[in-house]
Enzyme design. Structure first.
Site, PDB file in Angstrom:
ATOM      1  N   HIS A 220       0.871  -1.171   0.000  1.00  0.00           N
ATOM      2  CA  HIS A 220       0.000   0.000   0.000  1.00  0.00           C
ATOM      3  C   HIS A 220       0.914   1.228   0.000  1.00  0.00           C
ATOM      4  O   HIS A 220       1.836   1.329   0.834  1.00  0.00           O
ATOM      5  CB  HIS A 220      -0.854   0.050   1.266  1.00  0.00           C
ATOM      6  CG  HIS A 220      -2.007  -0.909   1.280  1.00  0.00           C
ATOM      7  ND1 HIS A 220      -1.883  -2.241   1.049  1.00  0.00           N
ATOM      8  CD2 HIS A 220      -3.335  -0.686   1.517  1.00  0.00           C
ATOM      9  CE1 HIS A 220      -3.078  -2.813   1.141  1.00  0.00           C
ATOM     10  NE2 HIS A 220      -3.976  -1.900   1.421  1.00  0.00           N
ATOM     11  N   GLU A 223      -1.840   6.150  -0.567  1.00  0.00           N
ATOM     12  CA  GLU A 223      -3.268   6.166  -0.197  1.00  0.00           C
ATOM     13  C   GLU A 223      -3.493   7.452   0.606  1.00  0.00           C
ATOM     14  O   GLU A 223      -4.108   8.386   0.108  1.00  0.00           O
ATOM     15  CB  GLU A 223      -3.624   4.915   0.630  1.00  0.00           C
ATOM     16  CG  GLU A 223      -5.094   4.854   1.078  1.00  0.00           C
ATOM     17  CD  GLU A 223      -5.389   3.690   2.036  1.00  0.00           C
ATOM     18  OE1 GLU A 223      -4.443   3.081   2.567  1.00  0.00           O
ATOM     19  OE2 GLU A 223      -6.595   3.404   2.260  1.00  0.00           O
TER      20      GLU A 223
END
Ligand code: ADE
Ligand code: ZN
Length: 358
Positions: A220, A223
């Site tokens: 990730h 974000e």
């Protein structure tokens, strides 16, 4: 028939208005049914409130919320951390193999109704082992449901374990080592949880070791934190895909690099709205990302919490951003191209997608 009657019926026939042959109604394009792969899905994020209470009751676990309605009321998130607080609390219900099996089976059943042919599923080992649940219990429960899911729902799958980036890197390394006996069931490692202040660079050594052990890597990035985290995921963690990556657009040099490398980004529109990464679906950057030439896929992240599974993400985003049918098909095509499946299966899924008519 006498002659007069014959002529009368002939005249009626000739003067009769032509029967209107209405054009065949154009088949409405069904983004929900579009064959697709889901590449960004936390299995713990598919835990629906009803199932949480069923499992918690069975295991004698008291949650902070008295019932389903009260829990649902907590789903009004202000940011990633406010979601993670509820997400980690709810998964405390999970204790034994059966719980993980039921959780995964419930997801696959829903995924089938949303056009999913292949799913690459994240799980968070540390969120379970730190509560005393053995890694073998988690892996066995999820992976046996995935094996049965291939038979019962026709969905193929891969499993990816994520390290919690807000825990120390030592804990990630220990988790990696404890997962080595389960290597045959886990295709890759990822990085999730609270992003800001926990850059990919914190996990360089862990990811080096993971790659040396033969795991693929994803993370990730971009974000809640900025493009610099995406750079680090590429350069230091050597990821095969970036999860989210929506903030990459803020850095033209990064966009150029991602486009040149055809680096897949697993975008999750409904998640970004619910976690207030973007103000609304209409303001979501997915269309701008596609227009910039980025290799985007569309995914659900934590669908039980964010108001929709992957097909819902396709349908709602298509409406909000006026995505064309070609763009939706390209998103589905990218999902198979970016997936960690063998080439024969990839060709089979792409051929099915090619048979979808506009
Ligand atoms: N864990 C589950 N969902 C997540 C998300 N959207 N971002 C980071 N970590 C997560
Ligand atoms: Zn995620």
């Amino acid at each position: 028939m006498d002659r007069g009657c014959f002529i009368a019926s002939l005249a009626a026939l000739v003067s009769a208005p032509a029967v209107a042959v209405s054009p065949k109604p154009a088949k409405t394009f069904d983004a929900m049914a579009l064959p697709k792969a889901e590449l960004h899905l936390h299995i713990e994020g598919t835990l629906e409130p009803e199932l949480i209470f069923t499992i918690a009751g069975r295991n004698g676990i008291r949650l902070d919320y008295p019932n389903v309605e009260a829990l649902r009321e907590a789903y009004n998130f202000s940011d990633l951390q406010s979601f993670l607080d509820v997400y980690y609390h709810a998964m405390e219900a999970l204790r034994v193999e059966r719980d993980y099996y039921e959780l995964t089976t419930a997801y696959l059943k829903r995924a089938q109704s949303q056009g999913v042919r292949h799913a690459e599923i994240f799980f968070d080992p540390q969120a379970h082992t730190k509560r005393g649940v053995a890694l073998a219990v988690v892996v066995e429960g999820i992976s046996s449901a995935l094996a049965d899911g291939r038979k019962n729902f026709g969905i193929t799958s891969r499993l990816i374990m994520c390290f919690l980036r807000d825990m120390p890197s030592d804990s990630a390394m220990a988790t990696l080592e404890s997962a080595l006996p389960h290597k045959d069931r886990i295709v890759g490692v990822g990085l999730d949880s609270a992003e800001r202040g926990n850059p990919p660079s914190k996990f360089t050594a862990v990811f080096d070791r993971a790659r040396a052990e033969g795991f693929l890597t994803v993370a990730h990035a971009g974000e809640e934190a900025g493009p610099e985290y995406v750079w680090e995921a590429l350069d230091l963690l050597k990821v095969s895909r970036v999860d989210h990556g929506v903030r990459s657009l803020e850095d033209p040099k990064l966009v150029a690099r991602l486009v040149a490398e055809r680096m897949p980004l697993t975008v999750c529109p409904l998640s970004n709205v619910r976690l207030r990464v973007v103000p609304s679906l209409a303001a979501h950057p997915l269309k701008r990302m596609i227009d910039a030439g980025l290799m985007c896929t569309c995914n659900s992240d934590d669908p039980a919490y964010f108001g929709g599974y992957v097909g819902d993400n396709f349908v709602q985003t298509a409406t909000a951003l006026s995505l064309s049918n070609q763009q939706l098909i390209a998103l589905a095509r990218n999902s198979f191209e970016a997936s960690f499946i063998d080439e024969a299966l990839r060709r089979q899924y792409l051929a099915e997608l090619d048979s979808v008519s506009l």
